[in-house]
Design a protein around this motif. Structure first.
Motif, mmCIF file in Angstrom:
data_model
loop_
_atom_site.group_PDB
_atom_site.id
_atom_site.type_symbol
_atom_site.label_atom_id
_atom_site.label_comp_id
_atom_site.label_asym_id
_atom_site.label_seq_id
_atom_site.Cartn_x
_atom_site.Cartn_y
_atom_site.Cartn_z
ATOM 1 N N MET A 33 0.836 -1.207 0.000
ATOM 2 C CA MET A 33 0.000 0.000 0.000
ATOM 3 C C MET A 33 0.871 1.257 0.000
ATOM 4 O O MET A 33 0.562 2.247 -0.666
ATOM 5 C CB MET A 33 -0.932 -0.013 1.217
ATOM 6 N N VAL A 34 1.973 1.209 0.787
ATOM 7 C CA VAL A 34 2.884 2.366 0.801
ATOM 8 C C VAL A 34 3.489 2.583 -0.573
ATOM 9 O O VAL A 34 3.565 3.705 -1.079
ATOM 10 C CB VAL A 34 3.988 2.151 1.861
ATOM 11 N N LEU A 35 3.926 1.475 -1.200
ATOM 12 C CA LEU A 35 4.506 1.606 -2.547
ATOM 13 C C LEU A 35 3.479 2.113 -3.546
ATOM 14 O O LEU A 35 3.776 2.936 -4.406
ATOM 15 C CB LEU A 35 5.044 0.237 -2.998
ATOM 16 N N ALA A 36 2.256 1.593 -3.423
ATOM 17 C CA ALA A 36 1.202 2.046 -4.338
ATOM 18 C C ALA A 36 0.902 3.527 -4.119
ATOM 19 O O ALA A 36 0.696 4.296 -5.064
ATOM 20 C CB ALA A 36 -0.060 1.211 -4.134
ATOM 21 N N GLY A 37 0.872 3.960 -2.843
ATOM 22 C CA GLY A 37 0.635 5.376 -2.554
ATOM 23 C C GLY A 37 1.743 6.256 -3.102
ATOM 24 O O GLY A 37 1.500 7.316 -3.674
ATOM 25 N N GLY A 38 2.991 5.771 -2.895
ATOM 26 C CA GLY A 38 4.124 6.536 -3.439
ATOM 27 C C GLY A 38 4.065 6.639 -4.948
ATOM 28 O O GLY A 38 4.344 7.687 -5.544
ATOM 29 N N ALA A 39 3.714 5.529 -5.580
ATOM 30 C CA ALA A 39 3.604 5.536 -7.046
ATOM 31 C C ALA A 39 2.503 6.484 -7.503
ATOM 32 O O ALA A 39 2.640 7.197 -8.499
ATOM 33 C CB ALA A 39 3.332 4.119 -7.553
ATOM 34 N N ALA A 40 1.409 6.493 -6.739
ATOM 35 C CA ALA A 40 0.298 7.383 -7.099
ATOM 36 C C ALA A 40 0.719 8.847 -6.962
ATOM 37 O O ALA A 40 0.392 9.687 -7.805
ATOM 38 C CB ALA A 40 -0.911 7.090 -6.215
ATOM 39 N N ILE A 41 1.449 9.154 -5.887
ATOM 40 C CA ILE A 41 1.931 10.537 -5.693
ATOM 41 C C ILE A 41 2.890 10.931 -6.805
ATOM 42 O O ILE A 41 2.819 12.023 -7.372
ATOM 43 C CB ILE A 41 2.593 10.670 -4.315
#
Length: 200
Positions: A19-27
């Motif tokens: 989820m953290v990686l996905a959030g970072g990718a989204a940002i």
């Protein structure tokens, strides 16, 4: 901790990491998209500004061409484009002399010559300005006669008439009741012709 609990904790940790990686990718994707949008907007703005400048330049050029055409038409209508019309000039002087009650008028035209560019009307395009100087001397009852004559010449001549210099003095031999003044004027009679013989 039991193996099953450890497996559950590991799964939760992996899920959290994902989820953290996905959030970072989204940002990151959001930032990249925002940068691309700003750049695209800047390019569109620059393109619009360039088009606006080109349009303004075209309109200014169109207005300048229209003004040149109007000036040329005015000169043609006045008879100031083409060969000098000296016979018409002489007749105009004679008519003005009679109209303003002048006595003997002594005048002489000089040969035609190219007009000094510093003295030529601005922006004559493909037309070359030429001039014939007119020296005119006359006795006067009053200054109004001279002003009337000059006004007639400036308004009506098939040329652009410009008064270069004019002096009015007491007549050397003034008879009682006669002309008390004498005028001595130098006028430029300006006409136009195609440069280098080109057609207009």
């Amino acid at each position: 901790m039991k193996r099953e609990d450890l497996r559950k904790a590991s799964g939760s940790a992996l899920l959290a990491l994902a989820m953290v990686l996905a959030g970072g990718a989204a940002i990151w994707a959001s930032n990249e998209l925002s940068t691309e949008v700003r750049q695209s907007h800047a390019r569109a703005q620059a393109g619009r500004d360039t088009a606006q400048r080109a349009l303004s330049a075209a309109r200014a050029e169109e207005a300048e061409i229209a003004a040149k055409i109007d000036r040329f038409r005015h000169l043609v209508e006045r008879g100031a484009v083409g060969p000098e019309q000296r016979l018409a000039w002489v007749e105009l002087i004679r008519d003005a002399r009679a109209r303003h009650g002048l006595g003997a008028v002594d005048y002489e035209f000089s040969p035609q010559r190219p007009l000094d560019p510093a003295l030529a009307p601005a922006d004559t395009g493909q037309l070359e300005a030429t001039s014939s100087a007119l020296r005119i001397r006359m006795p006067l009852l009053h200054e109004g006669q001279l002003l009337g004559l000059l006004d007639d010449l400036v308004r009506s001549a098939p040329a652009i008439v410009r008064v270069r210099e004019c002096t009015v003095s007491r007549a050397a031999s003034a008879a009682p009741g006669g002309e008390q003044l004498a005028a001595d004027c130098l006028l430029d009679w300006i006409t136009f012709r195609p440069r280098n013989g080109d057609a207009t």
